[in-house]
Design an enzyme around this catalytic site. Structure first.
Site, PDB file in Angstrom:
ATOM      1  CD  GLN A   1      -2.724 -39.228  26.033  1.00 42.07           C
ATOM      2  OE1 GLN A   1      -3.545 -38.344  25.827  1.00 42.07           O
ATOM      3  NE2 GLN A   1      -1.614 -39.396  25.295  1.00 42.07           N
ATOM      4  CE1 TYR A   2      -2.156 -33.612  31.546  1.00 37.35           C
ATOM      5  CE2 TYR A   2      -3.069 -31.860  30.191  1.00 37.35           C
ATOM      6  CZ  TYR A   2      -2.218 -32.269  31.205  1.00 37.35           C
ATOM      7  OH  TYR A   2      -1.437 -31.346  31.855  1.00 37.35           O
ATOM      8  CG  ASP A   3      -9.563 -38.159  27.251  1.00 36.89           C
ATOM      9  OD1 ASP A   3      -9.591 -39.090  26.423  1.00 36.89           O
ATOM     10  OD2 ASP A   3     -10.541 -37.840  27.942  1.00 36.89           O
TER      11      ASP A   3
END
Length: 495
Positions: free
Chosen positions: A293-295
């Site tokens: 999950q990037y962000d």
């Protein structure tokens, strides 16, 4: 009612850039509250499943990169992951089954590219006074142009551009007409251009001997895009670091944790070496992509600007309202003092997320900005320590009516700025077969419109409740025992 004065007293903008704070860009450009990977994907929408589609062998330059990592001892035939061509472009694919939280790669800090790398290079002396991201960007450009660069095999696998909106053509950007993302993108490009012009004047021209090849604005924008999409930040004091191999990992909206990256000490009791350790946040079968999950906190506009994709999740849609205390307001000094005492300022930004409540401080700030005429007594010093508590509840019918009308008018104005309706956008999304960048644009337009409609509904409903709300005067009379529970006035008869 003096509408002209009322509207002048309540300045509300809904075209604010919500991704960059240009007053202090050097501190915010790569600042994130949590360790987060920024990685470009070439798909218009992010991965929607943890199970990747068919993978293919990587191109020759990636094989050369892998051999280099093998020769340096970073990877081996037993490494859990290996680069491969995937729907997003390049990704990391499991060579065997991988358990949740299992370490999938470790990269020693001598292979990191960060401000320390620049400081130790030939251009370190002239870069010492630059903003960290600018020094790293210049380093990347210079090394990319050097045929004998020790980073050659890594730089060769970096993309020439991404689907980030900073790389879109004028025709593509026209599809974002009316959106906050358009104004943000243009602002970012202007910011990058200004930084380049300063760099050219202060570093490039005075030190031509260090730069055998010309460094153009396009080069600088490329480096900006690479850092914006691939840099890892907030890794135990690392504000900006590129980590070769690790930055090939792609994003999945299905993953809801950001706890996967660690900085650890190298082997040996007295070792000063650091390793970047990446763990898989979920179990992965052999042949599938390892994803992260990037962000979780980024909106679709931020995802589009940073990485070049958007998600279909409704809570990724956001819109930023900008509220401001105008200098022309006769009470501006008092209002500013109150705002600052409560962690706000002359201008306040409120991110509205689809499906969520308004930010807690938004209504109090709105009511503060709208205070006028008979309500202005609350600005007196006697109320200074308690006024924010009063502002958390309706002040007066006139005050509440004003903020509802101004916000609703602003929403209508914003919605009229798009060249399509939300129904047309949703139809395009349903039909599919859109160019990747057009799909991003349509998704952004539709998402922003949904949030604007939500804001308008909230304040429309509030308008319908104006006669039922309890205002300051009624609350005050109750506190004094002069009004009963049913709102009746209590008359005290003399004994």
């Amino acid at each position: 009612m003096n509408n002209g004065y009322a509207l002048d007293s309540l300045t509300l903008s809904i075209t604010r850039n919500m991704l960059f704070h240009f007053k202090n860009p050097q501190n915010s450009l790569f600042s994130h509250p949590k360790p987060t990977f920024h990685l470009n994907t070439r798909a218009a929408f992010s991965v929607t499943s943890l199970h990747s589609a068919k993978t293919e062998p990587p191109p020759p330059e990636v094989e050369s990169f892998w051999r280099w990592l093998s020769e340096q001892g970073v990877v081996s035939p037993k490494s859990p992951v290996r680069p491969a061509t995937v729907p997003e472009g390049l990704g990391l694919v499991a060579q065997r089954d991988i358990a949740k939280n299992e370490v999938v790669l470790e990269v020693p800090n001598k292979f990191w590219i960060n401000p320390d790398t620049v400081a130790a290079s030939e251009i370190g002396g002239v870069c010492s006074g630059l903003k960290p991201w600018i020094s790293v960007a210049l380093f990347l450009i210079r090394e990319k142009k050097r045929e004998d660069s020790p980073w050659r095999v890594y730089l060769d696998i970096l993309p020439d551009s991404t689907d980030s909106t900073v790389f879109w053509s004028e025709e593509e950007l026209a599809e974002l007409q009316g959106s906050q993302l358009l104004s943000t993108t243009l602002g970012v490009k202007e910011y990058v251009q200004n930084e380049y012009l300063n760099l050219e004047e202060e570093i490039l021209l005075p030190h031509k001997q260090l730069f055998a090849y010309s460094v153009t604005l396009d080069d600088f924008l490329w480096a900006f895009g690479i850092l914006r999409s691939r840099a890892f930040s907030r890794l135990r004091g690392q504000n900006l670091v590129l980590i070769p191999l690790a930055d090939l990992i792609n994003h999945s909206p299905s993953i809801t944790t950001e706890d996967y990256a660690y900085e650890i000490k190298g082997p040996g009791l007295f070792s000063r070496n650091l390793l970047f350790s990446l763990r898989s946040p979920v179990p992965v079968k052999a042949g599938e992509q390892v994803l992260i999950q990037y962000d979780l906190s980024k909106s679709n506009s931020e995802l589009a600007l940073d990485y070049g994709f958007v998600e279909s999740k409704s809570d990724r849609n956001a819109y930023t309202l900008t509220l401001e205390i105008p200098e022309s307001d006769p009470f501006s000094g008092d209002k500013l003092d109150i705002a600052e005492s409560n962690g706000l300022g002359e201008t306040a930004y409120f991110d509205i997320v689809f499906g969520r409540s308004l930010p807690p401080a938004m209504l109090p700030y709105l009511r503060l900005v709208a205070l006028r005429e008979t309500d202005a007594f609350l600005l007196e010093s006697i109320f200074r320590n308690t006024i924010w508590g009063h502002l958390e509840l309706p002040v007066s019918r006139a005050n509440e009516e004003l903020i509802c009308r101004v916000v609703r008018d602003a929403c209508k104005t914003a919605l009229s700025g798009y060249h399509t309706t939300i129904e047309e956008d949703e139809q395009l999304l349903q039909e599919g077969n859109l160019d990747p960048r057009l799909r991003i644009a349509v998704g952004i337009r539709a998402g922003e419109k949904r949030v604007l409609q939500q804001i308008d509904r909230i304040f429309k409903d509030r308008e319908l409740e104006l006669d039922e709300l309890e205002y300051y005067q009624e609350r005050r009379l109750k506190d004094l025992g002069l009004v009963g529970e049913q709102g009746e006035i209590i008359f005290w008869e003399p004994k």
